[in-house]
Design a protein around this motif. Structure first.
Motif, short mmCIF file in Angstrom:
data_model
loop_
_atom_site.label_atom_id
_atom_site.label_comp_id
_atom_site.label_asym_id
_atom_site.label_seq_id
_atom_site.Cartn_x
_atom_site.Cartn_y
_atom_site.Cartn_z
N THR A 56 0.87 -1.17 0.00
CA THR A 56 -0.06 0.10 -0.20
C THR A 56 0.92 1.40 0.10
O THR A 56 2.00 1.20 0.53
N ALA A 91 -3.26 2.65 5.65
CA ALA A 91 -4.03 1.86 4.85
C ALA A 91 -3.72 0.15 4.77
O ALA A 91 -4.58 -0.81 4.62
N CYS A 92 -2.26 -0.15 5.23
CA CYS A 92 -1.85 -1.58 5.14
C CYS A 92 -2.77 -2.19 6.30
O CYS A 92 -3.31 -3.40 5.77
N ALA A 113 -6.42 -2.82 5.19
CA ALA A 113 -6.40 -3.69 3.93
C ALA A 113 -6.40 -5.02 3.97
O ALA A 113 -7.10 -6.09 3.78
N THR A 167 5.78 -1.33 1.52
CA THR A 167 4.83 -0.73 2.31
C THR A 167 5.63 0.21 3.50
O THR A 167 6.29 -0.29 4.22
N PHE A 208 -6.25 -6.82 -3.72
CA PHE A 208 -6.20 -5.65 -3.11
C PHE A 208 -6.48 -4.23 -4.12
O PHE A 208 -5.44 -3.80 -4.59
N PRO A 222 -6.62 -1.24 -6.17
CA PRO A 222 -5.92 0.16 -5.69
C PRO A 222 -7.18 1.15 -5.46
O PRO A 222 -6.85 2.02 -4.90
N ILE A 236 -8.67 0.78 -2.17
CA ILE A 236 -7.86 0.98 -1.04
C ILE A 236 -7.84 2.53 -0.91
O ILE A 236 -7.82 3.17 0.14
#
Length: 254
Positions: free
Chosen positions: A57, A62-63, A66, A84, A221, A223, A226
């Motif tokens: 990410t 966000a990590c 997600a 990340t 995931f 984008p 996210i």
């Protein structure tokens, strides 16, 4: 026919784990060494679950959100990548939270120093984007499962010879599942883990055509999801791909 014969001779001339058979007896005296039982546990988890969530990410915030959505959707193997921000902090937190339930590894490992930091943070397996013999051998000597990135059959075999029990196919190749089928038939000692090119719909096709397991990146995931903090969409993506993977069943290890 000649290729299959050559593969057969190669298989018979190579022990099941060429490097690790030699090095595993030395692991007890090495720093960060794992037990043989732990090594086998990690490999069997890959064989049972057969899908790994690969997360990178652009922001640290966000990590964890997600990855949590992905786990909520059914994933049991996760990979935090060093690209990340604060990757190792998040990895350590998830290892502590889900130890014994969700397996946690670290990707984008480029050298043995990266591998050391990842293991210290709690990584249960190591992923490299390219074929790095020094990292593979460092891991193999310590009973740490390593999955190195490879692009060609030659790189896949060299990764195997250096002690990698799983070999990551990266980036994606033309032909996708059929490429994996052809290479797996010709080089049956390999246990290939395609990553790039695997999506929510074709993950099962890769597994049916010889892949030992698969890695999911952007299709899982998304984008856009996210960016929009649409964690429900990521959970739905996870549910869809894991349903396709479970239909195929466990992998029979070599």
């Amino acid at each position: 026919m000649a290729l299959r014969l050559a593969a057969s001779r190669l298989t018979s001339s190579l022990p099941k784990s060429t490097t690790t058979i030699t090095t595993r007896s030395l692991s007890a005296g090495l720093d960060r060494a794992k037990t043989t039982e732990d090594y086998e546990r990690v490999l069997q988890t890959f064989a049972n679950i057969r899908a790994c969530a690969v997360l990178r990410t652009p922001t640290s915030e966000a990590c964890p959100k997600a990855m949590q959505a992905c786990i909520d959707g059914g994933f049991k193997i996760t990979e935090f990548t060093l690209t990340t921000p604060d990757c190792l902090d998040h990895l350590s937190n998830f290892r502590e939270k889900y130890d014994g339930d969700v397996m946690v590894g670290c990707g984008t490992i480029m050298n043995t120093e990266d591998a050391e930091r990842a293991v210290d943070a709690g990584a249960e397996f190591i992923i490299t984007p390219v074929m790095l013999p020094d990292v593979i051998q460092w891991c193999a000597a310590r009973n740490i499962v390593v999955v190195p990135g490879c692009q060609t059959p030659t790189e896949l075999v060299n990764a195997y010879r250096n002690g990698a029990p799983l070999q990551k196919l990266f980036p994606g190749v033309a032909g996708g599942p059929m490429w994996v089928k052809a290479v797996s038939a010709a080089l049956p000692m390999l246990s290939i883990n395609p990553t790039s090119g695997v999506d929510l719909d074709n993950a099962g096709d890769y597994l049916r055509n010889g892949a030992a397991s698969v890695g999911l990146v952007a299709p899982l995931f998304d984008p856009v999801a996210i960016q929009n903090e649409d964690w429900d969409q990521i959970a739905k993506n996870a549910e869809k791909v894991m349903a396709n993977v479970r239909e195929v069943g466990p992998y029979v290890r070599k």
